[in-house]
Structures are given as C-alpha cells and as structure tokens.
Design an enzyme around this catalytic site. Structure first.
Site, PDB file in Angstrom:
ATOM      1  N   ASP A 197     -44.831  -0.863 -40.793  1.00 17.29           N
ATOM      2  CA  ASP A 197     -43.527  -1.036 -40.144  1.00 17.29           C
ATOM      3  C   ASP A 197     -42.946   0.303 -39.702  1.00 17.29           C
ATOM      4  OD1 ASP A 197     -42.459   0.152 -42.428  1.00 17.29           O
ATOM      5  OD2 ASP A 197     -41.268  -1.583 -43.010  1.00 17.29           O
ATOM      6  N   GLU A 198     -43.467   1.408 -40.233  1.00 18.45           N
ATOM      7  CA  GLU A 198     -43.091   2.778 -39.871  1.00 18.45           C
ATOM      8  C   GLU A 198     -41.627   3.118 -40.190  1.00 18.45           C
ATOM      9  OE1 GLU A 198     -45.412   4.960 -38.885  1.00 18.45           O
ATOM     10  OE2 GLU A 198     -46.975   3.445 -38.679  1.00 18.45           O
ATOM     11  N   TYR A 199     -40.868   2.197 -40.773  1.00 15.82           N
ATOM     12  CA  TYR A 199     -39.473   2.480 -41.121  1.00 15.82           C
ATOM     13  C   TYR A 199     -39.321   2.820 -42.598  1.00 15.82           C
ATOM     14  CZ  TYR A 199     -38.299   0.771 -36.527  1.00 15.82           C
ATOM     15  OH  TYR A 199     -38.225   0.621 -35.173  1.00 15.82           O
TER      16      TYR A 199
END
Length: 148
Positions: free
Chosen positions: A59-61
């Site tokens: 999700d890279e968050y």
C-alpha cells in the site's frame, strides 16, 4: 522487499501453467533463488516463528512496519517454492542443476533454512477480532476522526 516476491510469484505462476522447466533452468530459477535469499537476510527468528521487520507493504502508506501481512505471506510462498523447485530441478536435470547451484553458490543447507522460514512465517492474526492484521501495529492505531 515485497517486489522480490511479486516477481518470483509471476515466475512460479508461469511455471505452474506451462511446466516450462527449460525456462526455469535458463533464467527463472536463478531469479527465484537469488531473491529468496533476501528473506533469510532481513528476517529473524522470534519465539519459534519467523518475522520480517522494518518493511513497507504494497500500500506504500504504512511505511516501515513489522510483519506486514502481504509481505510475510508472499515471502512464505516464495521460500516454499524455492525449496520445492530446488528439489524438482535436481531431479529434472541433475548435471545442469548442479552447475546452476555452483554458479549461485547455493547449498542444500540454505534451501533447508528457506523451508524452515517458510513453515514458521509469522502472519499477524488477531484472535479477538478473528482477522489477519495488516501488520503488527495496524490494529493499535488511533481511529481517524472523520467527522472533524
């Protein structure tokens, strides 16, 4: 790190569909084995299970978390197949496979550790909620106040 497992997953799926041993011997196995090694380098044992800390999931968050479920699940699959393909390829073409192992300096002991790590991979699970958590800290974060 999860991208290593994503690429290996694609190679494994291609092999499962086509049973293309030549592809594995020419290039696929080398990628699968070399990228599987990263899990042994970055993971660690804790209370008889294998953990992967300080990763960013797909999700890279949620940057830099411990035991991202997707990453650990993909690493588990990746390590399982590295072990399985090691055994299958050694029977497929023993001489060529030995050459590949020498080229990669890949040992049977290393493959055994891959299987052990796969079998013991920690996948975060919350017994109370009956769900797999995205990572170790996911269910402990503050609830967002959307109304404000």
């Amino acid at each position: 790190y999860h991208i290593n497992a994503d690429i290996a997953y694609g190679f494994i799926q291609y092999f499962l569909y086509h049973r293309d041993y030549a592809f594995l011997m020419e290039a696929g196995a080398e990628v699968i084995f070399e990228t599987a090694r990263i899990w042994l380098e970055i993971g660690h044992w804790y209370k008889e299970s294998y953990h992967i800390d300080n990763v960013t999931g797909p999700d890279e968050y949620s940057a830099v978390v411990n035991n991202n479920f997707y990453t650990n699940a993909m690493a588990k699959y990746h390590l399982y197949w590295a072990h399985k393909l090691y055994n299958e390829l050694s029977r497929y073409d023993e001489a060529a496979f030995q050459g590949l192992c020498q080229k990669l300096m890949l040992t049977q002991d290393e493959i055994k550790w891959m299987k052990r790590a796969s079998d013991a991979m920690y996948l975060p699970y919350d017994e109370e909620l009956g769900i797999h958590a995205q990572d170790d800290s996911f269910l402990h974060k503050a609830v967002w106040d959307f109304a404000a």
